[in-house]
Design an enzyme around this catalytic site. Structure first.
Site, PDB file in Angstrom:
ATOM      1  CD  GLU A   1      -6.806   3.253   2.638  1.00 36.17           C
ATOM      2  OE1 GLU A   1      -6.049   2.423   2.117  1.00 36.17           O
ATOM      3  OE2 GLU A   1      -6.579   3.804   3.745  1.00 36.17           O
TER       4      GLU A   1
ATOM      5  CG  HIS B   1      -2.593  -3.652  -3.146  1.00 34.28           C
ATOM      6  ND1 HIS B   1      -3.394  -4.507  -2.405  1.00 34.28           N
ATOM      7  CD2 HIS B   1      -2.091  -2.757  -2.251  1.00 34.28           C
ATOM      8  CE1 HIS B   1      -3.362  -4.151  -1.132  1.00 34.28           C
ATOM      9  NE2 HIS B   1      -2.585  -3.080  -1.001  1.00 34.28           N
TER      10      HIS B   1
ATOM     11  CG  HIS C   1      -0.830  -6.848  -1.228  1.00 37.06           C
ATOM     12  ND1 HIS C   1      -0.092  -5.712  -0.975  1.00 37.06           N
ATOM     13  CD2 HIS C   1      -1.701  -6.967  -0.184  1.00 37.06           C
ATOM     14  CE1 HIS C   1      -0.499  -5.169   0.159  1.00 37.06           C
ATOM     15  NE2 HIS C   1      -1.481  -5.912   0.653  1.00 37.06           N
TER      16      HIS C   1
ATOM     17  CB  SER D   1      -0.953   0.009   1.198  1.00 44.41           C
ATOM     18  OG  SER D   1      -1.906  -1.018   1.084  1.00 44.41           O
TER      19      SER D   1
END
Length: 360
Positions: free
Chosen positions: A248, A296, A322, A81
């Site tokens: 976010e 992502h 991820h 991130s």
């Protein structure tokens, strides 16, 4: 009598044509405001998990244009991130774990900082701590994402006008004994510790510290995210020159790490309600660009089967980390067509600056 009837029948047509002429949008409306919403860990499957759980509906569907963004970092195929947020915010690739700097630690100006220097009001709303990787990419320049106290200090020195999220301990329970909320109050900030206090602020600068570190997962935290987005827009919009707001949905990522599709869907739907708040404002305003994307994808999530009538689904995950797949980009408002096709996550910054009319 015939003439009266004919006039009556024509009246709605005349009124419709007149209304259409007076309310038609400009052919090339100026971008005054940008609302950038980042679903942390949100790939196409996470989006569709929310769609399925909501029985075939998302506010996100109101987006006018769709694209794809690549996410690799400077040193990894799978970004984290910090590097992903830096690419979006600052337009450069950096190493995983680094924020607002190049791989050789040279600070790079962020989208939020450009907007502030251009005279726009700026803000961010997150469900995690304000010092976490994605929000930190917009207000700080550090070599390690774990430097929470340094990030909080840099945020307190920034030109941001509204910041709502968690992370109170990094502002008030610091190892250097500084109380950053005191210094921010001295600069004219309202400091809020609850949503009731956030809602009570009508203008000026606002620092909302709603949890010691991160907030609770949805639904325990209630409607904090969409309500905070609406409040931030209301405050920032008082600047007639315009504003920039980053939002976010922080815990879609957490659901992916946990390989828990119910967790993912709940967070996705909460994020979608924040998207709705942004789109509702943009539709009325006419000068607001809304961009929805991700830093992502997390979990390698797959929906193996589902039922749109019941909202149920069967899923599988390929990893607890991820992945490197491109992420979706949704856009609405003036300039939205700029965000179509396949492009890199470093392209968000130059696209947004061009639409604002900012020369870097």
């Amino acid at each position: 009598m015939y003439q009266k009837i004919k006039s009556f029948l024509y009246l709605p047509v005349i009124l419709f044509l007149f209304w259409g002429c007076t309310t038609a949008p400009e052919k090339d409306p100026h971008v005054r405001n940008v609302i950038l919403l980042i679903g942390d860990g949100m790939g196409l499957t996470q989006m569709y998990a929310g769609y399925t759980a909501n029985k075939g509906s998302l506010a996100l569907e109101r987006s006018q244009y769709v694209g794809l963004a690549t996410t690799f970092s400077a040193n990894r195929y799978n970004t984290d991130s910090a590097a992903g947020g830096t690419a979006i915010a600052c337009g450069v690739k950096t190493n995983n774990g680094m924020l607002g700097v190049t791989p050789d630690t040279i600070p790079v100006k962020s989208m939020l900082e450009y907007a502030a220097d251009f005279g726009l009001s700026t803000g961010m709303v997150v469900t995690c701590e304000l010092t976490h990787a994605t929000p930190a990419a917009f207000v700080s320049h550090v070599g390690k994402r774990t430097e929470n106290e340094k990030i909080a200090l840099q945020l307190s020195h920034s030109k941001i006008n509204v910041a709502i999220g968690g992370g109170r301990k990094y502002f008030e329970e610091r190892t250097d004994a500084k109380n950053l909320t005191d210094s921010m109050r001295a600069k004219g900030f309202h400091v809020a510790y609850s949503m009731d206090e956030v809602k009570a602020v009508q203008e000026g600068n606002l620092l909302g510290l709603l949890a010691d570190v991160a907030q609770e997962r949805y639904p325990a935290r209630g409607e904090m995210l969409p309500e905070s987005v609406a409040k931030a827009i209301n405050i920032l919009n008082k600047n007639k020159k315009g504003f920039f707001l980053m939002v976010e949905g922080s815990f879609i990522d957490s659901g992916g790490h946990a390989n828990d599709h119910e967790f993912v869907a709940n967070e996705m739907l909460d994020f979608d309600r924040a998207v709705k708040a942004a789109l509702d404002f943009a539709e009325l305003d006419g000068h607001t660009l809304v961009i929805v994307t991700a830093d992502h994808e997390t979990g390698g999530m797959t929906i193996n089967s589902g039922d749109l009538e019941t909202g149920s689904m069967a899923t599988s995950f390929s990893t607890k980390g991820h992945t490197g797949v491109p992420v979706p980009v949704y856009a609405f408002g003036p300039g939205a067509e700029t965000f179509t096709g396949i492009f890199d996550n470093t392209d968000f910054l130059p696209k947004v600056l061009k639409l604002y009319g900012i020369n870097p």
